[in-house]
Write a protein that holds these residues in place. Structure first.
Motif, PDB file in Angstrom:
ATOM      1  N   ARG A  55      58.115  -9.751  33.218  1.00 34.87           N
ATOM      2  CA  ARG A  55      58.180  -9.452  31.801  1.00 34.87           C
ATOM      3  C   ARG A  55      59.039  -7.894  31.544  1.00 34.87           C
ATOM      4  NH1 ARG A  55      57.035 -12.466  27.179  1.00 34.87           N
ATOM      5  NH2 ARG A  55      54.951 -13.983  27.569  1.00 34.87           N
ATOM      6  N   GLY A  56      58.221  -6.801  32.704  1.00 32.29           N
ATOM      7  CA  GLY A  56      58.982  -5.773  33.290  1.00 32.29           C
ATOM      8  C   GLY A  56      59.991  -5.676  33.769  1.00 32.29           C
ATOM      9  N   LEU A  57      60.685  -6.327  34.030  1.00 32.96           N
ATOM     10  CA  LEU A  57      61.571  -6.481  35.158  1.00 32.96           C
ATOM     11  C   LEU A  57      62.788  -5.996  34.709  1.00 32.96           C
ATOM     12  CD1 LEU A  57      60.632  -9.709  37.594  1.00 32.96           C
ATOM     13  CD2 LEU A  57      60.105  -7.541  37.666  1.00 32.96           C
ATOM     14  N   ARG A  58      63.704  -6.934  33.549  1.00 31.63           N
ATOM     15  CA  ARG A  58      64.163  -6.842  32.621  1.00 31.63           C
ATOM     16  C   ARG A  58      64.457  -5.126  32.072  1.00 31.63           C
ATOM     17  NH1 ARG A  58      68.473  -8.734  31.014  1.00 31.63           N
ATOM     18  NH2 ARG A  58      67.494 -10.942  30.181  1.00 31.63           N
ATOM     19  N   ALA A  59      63.295  -4.242  32.500  1.00 32.46           N
ATOM     20  CA  ALA A  59      63.093  -2.974  31.506  1.00 32.46           C
ATOM     21  C   ALA A  59      64.072  -2.211  32.361  1.00 32.46           C
ATOM     22  CB  ALA A  59      62.704  -2.495  31.209  1.00 32.46           C
ATOM     23  N   ILE A  60      63.279  -2.421  34.379  1.00 30.47           N
ATOM     24  CA  ILE A  60      63.530  -2.001  35.046  1.00 30.47           C
ATOM     25  C   ILE A  60      65.430  -1.848  35.612  1.00 30.47           C
ATOM     26  CG2 ILE A  60      62.985  -1.610  37.465  1.00 30.47           C
ATOM     27  CD1 ILE A  60      60.415  -3.015  36.910  1.00 30.47           C
ATOM     28  N   ILE A  61      65.446  -3.213  35.839  1.00 30.67           N
ATOM     29  CA  ILE A  61      66.779  -3.371  35.693  1.00 30.67           C
ATOM     30  C   ILE A  61      68.133  -2.620  35.214  1.00 30.67           C
ATOM     31  CG2 ILE A  61      68.936  -5.319  36.025  1.00 30.67           C
ATOM     32  CD1 ILE A  61      66.797  -7.332  37.221  1.00 30.67           C
ATOM     33  N   GLU A  62      68.090  -1.960  33.792  1.00 34.78           N
ATOM     34  CA  GLU A  62      68.380  -2.114  33.167  1.00 34.78           C
ATOM     35  C   GLU A  62      68.478  -0.503  32.542  1.00 34.78           C
ATOM     36  OE1 GLU A  62      70.541  -2.603  29.429  1.00 34.78           O
ATOM     37  OE2 GLU A  62      70.013  -4.056  29.790  1.00 34.78           O
ATOM     38  N   GLU A  63      67.524  -0.443  33.409  1.00 38.56           N
ATOM     39  CA  GLU A  63      67.399   1.065  34.025  1.00 38.56           C
ATOM     40  C   GLU A  63      68.140   1.516  34.616  1.00 38.56           C
ATOM     41  OE1 GLU A  63      63.483   3.105  34.966  1.00 38.56           O
ATOM     42  OE2 GLU A  63      62.662   1.763  33.282  1.00 38.56           O
ATOM     43  N   ILE A  64      68.241   0.990  35.393  1.00 38.14           N
ATOM     44  CA  ILE A  64      68.885   1.526  36.831  1.00 38.14           C
ATOM     45  C   ILE A  64      70.363   1.178  36.592  1.00 38.14           C
ATOM     46  CG2 ILE A  64      69.590   0.369  39.081  1.00 38.14           C
ATOM     47  CD1 ILE A  64      67.191  -0.270  39.122  1.00 38.14           C
ATOM     48  N   LEU A  65      70.501   0.229  35.952  1.00 32.52           N
ATOM     49  CA  LEU A  65      72.261   0.381  35.946  1.00 32.52           C
ATOM     50  C   LEU A  65      72.981   0.535  34.322  1.00 32.52           C
ATOM     51  CD1 LEU A  65      72.681  -4.012  36.873  1.00 32.52           C
ATOM     52  CD2 LEU A  65      73.000  -2.174  37.760  1.00 32.52           C
ATOM     53  N   GLN A  66      71.971   1.006  33.575  1.00 35.98           N
ATOM     54  CA  GLN A  66      72.612   1.517  32.099  1.00 35.98           C
ATOM     55  C   GLN A  66      74.074   2.009  32.245  1.00 35.98           C
ATOM     56  OE1 GLN A  66      70.025   3.478  29.860  1.00 35.98           O
ATOM     57  NE2 GLN A  66      71.249   3.311  27.813  1.00 35.98           N
ATOM     58  N   GLU A  67      74.114   3.199  33.211  1.00 35.05           N
ATOM     59  CA  GLU A  67      75.061   4.237  33.164  1.00 35.05           C
ATOM     60  C   GLU A  67      75.846   3.406  33.487  1.00 35.05           C
ATOM     61  OE1 GLU A  67      75.920   8.554  35.772  1.00 35.05           O
ATOM     62  OE2 GLU A  67      73.285   7.969  34.847  1.00 35.05           O
ATOM     63  N   ILE A  68      75.702   2.315  35.047  1.00 28.25           N
ATOM     64  CA  ILE A  68      76.750   1.994  35.615  1.00 28.25           C
ATOM     65  C   ILE A  68      77.596   1.028  35.130  1.00 28.25           C
ATOM     66  CG2 ILE A  68      77.256   0.107  37.440  1.00 28.25           C
ATOM     67  CD1 ILE A  68      74.472   1.590  38.701  1.00 28.25           C
ATOM     68  N   MET A  69      77.144   0.139  33.702  1.00 28.16           N
ATOM     69  CA  MET A  69      77.358  -0.478  32.405  1.00 28.16           C
ATOM     70  C   MET A  69      77.945  -0.113  31.700  1.00 28.16           C
ATOM     71  SD  MET A  69      74.580  -2.944  32.257  1.00 28.16           S
ATOM     72  CE  MET A  69      73.197  -2.067  31.282  1.00 28.16           C
ATOM     73  N   PHE A  70      77.767   1.116  31.472  1.00 30.18           N
ATOM     74  CA  PHE A  70      79.438   1.935  30.844  1.00 30.18           C
ATOM     75  C   PHE A  70      80.518   2.897  31.398  1.00 30.18           C
ATOM     76  CE2 PHE A  70      75.538   2.331  28.031  1.00 30.18           C
ATOM     77  CZ  PHE A  70      75.992   2.156  27.006  1.00 30.18           C
ATOM     78  N   ASP A  71      80.197   2.750  32.841  1.00 29.68           N
ATOM     79  CA  ASP A  71      81.718   3.516  33.658  1.00 29.68           C
ATOM     80  C   ASP A  71      82.763   2.689  34.297  1.00 29.68           C
ATOM     81  OD1 ASP A  71      80.187   5.896  33.883  1.00 29.68           O
ATOM     82  OD2 ASP A  71      78.673   6.162  36.046  1.00 29.68           O
ATOM     83  N   VAL A  72      81.395   1.033  34.696  1.00 29.27           N
ATOM     84  CA  VAL A  72      82.494   0.032  35.589  1.00 29.27           C
ATOM     85  C   VAL A  72      83.798  -0.244  34.300  1.00 29.27           C
ATOM     86  CG1 VAL A  72      82.305  -2.330  35.929  1.00 29.27           C
ATOM     87  CG2 VAL A  72      80.580  -0.612  36.995  1.00 29.27           C
ATOM     88  N   PRO A  73      83.632  -0.545  32.741  1.00 28.53           N
ATOM     89  CA  PRO A  73      84.600  -0.568  32.225  1.00 28.53           C
ATOM     90  C   PRO A  73      85.896   0.592  32.208  1.00 28.53           C
ATOM     91  CG  PRO A  73      82.533  -1.276  31.026  1.00 28.53           C
ATOM     92  CD  PRO A  73      82.327   0.010  32.012  1.00 28.53           C
TER      93      PRO A  73
END
Length: 183
Positions: free
Chosen positions: A115-133
């Motif tokens: 259940r914690g896997l999504r939160a960990i991935i979200e932490e890693i990718l959060q900034e990237i998901m805003f930069d990419v678009p």
């Protein structure tokens, strides 16, 4: 050893060891494996409820290998979901195997399991998901172990010849930076 004796020491303030200590978890897991209906009644559950439980069982925690499989293998796995999300901006997302192992280790350290896997991935990718678009030249994002551990930034591969992604909503077009296009 009864479960009540082991768990009671943690909830009554007679804590000689922190439950986060590996030895303590092993002790608790061993006690839980041996639980019987009388233990549940003594713990505080009403006998009427305990009598309706046909089977009492214990599930083992997931190990690193199982968590990595959960990240990669199911039809709607987290890795596939995030790859699809990035593909909407025509960007390839790649997780190295070492990164997936590091994510699984983090989940084990936090005692959050799958259940914690999504939160960990979200932490890693959060900034990237805003930069990419906002940067249409990004072609690929590579996540490795150092990125998961916070030691480095993700690797970006750029393609200067790429055109911005154009999104059309109700007849209005927008490019990847959010600006209106005349169509």
């Amino acid at each position: 050893m009864k479960i009540i004796e082991v768990l009671h020491s943690f909830w009554t303030g007679n804590r000689t060891e922190s439950p986060r200590n590996r030895k303590s978890w092993v002790k608790i897991e061993k006690a839980i494996k041996e639980v019987v209906p009388q233990d549940l009644v003594k713990f505080g559950l009403i006998p009427e409820l305990v009598g309706r439980l046909p089977v009492i069982t214990y599930l083992n925690g997931l190990d690193e290998k199982a968590l990595v499989r959960i990240l990669k293998e199911p039809k709607n796995s987290l890795v596939k979901q995030y790859k699809k999300l990035f593909s909407l901006d025509k960007v390839d997302l790649e997780f190295e195997d070492s990164a997936l192992s590091a994510i699984a280790k983090k989940a084990i350290e936090r005692h959050t399991g799958a259940r914690g896997l999504r939160a960990i991935i979200e932490e890693i990718l959060q900034e990237i998901m805003f930069d990419v678009p906002s940067d249409h030249t990004i072609d690929k994002v590579i996540i490795d172990e150092d990125v998961v551990e916070g030691k480095s930034k993700p690797k970006f591969l750029f393609d200067e010849t790429r055109e911005p992604v154009v999104i059309s909503i109700e007849g209005k077009s927008f490019n990847g930076s959010g600006s209106k296009n005349n169509v």
